[in-house]
Design a protein around this motif. Sequence first.
Motif, mmCIF file in Angstrom:
data_model
loop_
_atom_site.group_PDB
_atom_site.id
_atom_site.type_symbol
_atom_site.label_atom_id
_atom_site.label_comp_id
_atom_site.label_asym_id
_atom_site.label_seq_id
_atom_site.Cartn_x
_atom_site.Cartn_y
_atom_site.Cartn_z
ATOM 1 N N SER A 87 26.767 -13.067 -54.247
ATOM 2 C CA SER A 87 25.587 -12.223 -54.057
ATOM 3 C C SER A 87 24.597 -12.887 -53.100
ATOM 4 C CB SER A 87 24.927 -11.953 -55.403
ATOM 5 O OG SER A 87 23.759 -11.204 -55.237
ATOM 6 N N TYR A 88 24.368 -14.177 -53.277
ATOM 7 C CA TYR A 88 23.464 -14.913 -52.383
ATOM 8 C C TYR A 88 23.986 -14.882 -50.939
ATOM 9 C CZ TYR A 88 20.821 -18.588 -50.148
ATOM 10 O OH TYR A 88 20.027 -19.278 -49.272
ATOM 11 N N ASN A 90 26.062 -12.702 -49.501
ATOM 12 C CA ASN A 90 25.984 -11.357 -48.920
ATOM 13 C C ASN A 90 24.554 -10.966 -48.540
ATOM 14 O OD1 ASN A 90 28.708 -10.583 -48.821
ATOM 15 N ND2 ASN A 90 28.697 -10.067 -50.986
ATOM 16 N N LYS A 91 23.560 -11.460 -49.281
ATOM 17 C CA LYS A 91 22.165 -11.113 -48.993
ATOM 18 C C LYS A 91 21.549 -11.978 -47.898
ATOM 19 C CE LYS A 91 21.106 -9.384 -53.585
ATOM 20 N NZ LYS A 91 20.477 -9.700 -54.874
ATOM 21 N N ASN A 92 21.980 -13.228 -47.773
ATOM 22 C CA ASN A 92 21.252 -14.172 -46.931
ATOM 23 C C ASN A 92 21.975 -14.692 -45.693
ATOM 24 O OD1 ASN A 92 18.766 -14.453 -48.564
ATOM 25 N ND2 ASN A 92 20.236 -15.104 -50.105
#
Length: 166
Positions: A87-88, A90-92
Amino acid sequence: MKINLKNFGFLEVLVSLSAVFVIGMLIWTVSTRPAVEARANLVKDNHNKVVNLINDEINNCGNNDEGKSTIWGDPCNGEWVAEKVVSYINKNLNIENPFSEDTTVRTDPDPRIKAEGKAGQSVEMGVIFVMSSNFLPDPGSEWIVGTCFKSPCVAAGNNELTSIYR
């Protein structure tokens, strides 16, 4: 120059068409090769970004200090949750898949199968797979990151698999 079409039979037509086909395929391959290599290089770079991020966090956590945590929020001396890491990323990291609009980084129980396409499994080119089991804090714990960047994925050199150790 005079061409005698009287003796130009089926075999000659077949050979001529084959030669035209081979030349056409060579021209097509030469004209599309730079685009194929650019997409493959982008996927390799994305794969390396993911591996480097995880390795950097392993190095930043060092000796598993109490109270210290990773950039995605897991404690350095504890278990790292695969879903949080993905998740980190994919977001950053702003990673793009040149083959699809689909998610770029995902978890999977065995990234080797996803990257190589073994046992009749479908392969999603450009997607980076991180092992879905959580990264244990024990020394020697292994996480695998894999991706396919060129078809057929099972062929040598068409996929990237990296083992990361804690």
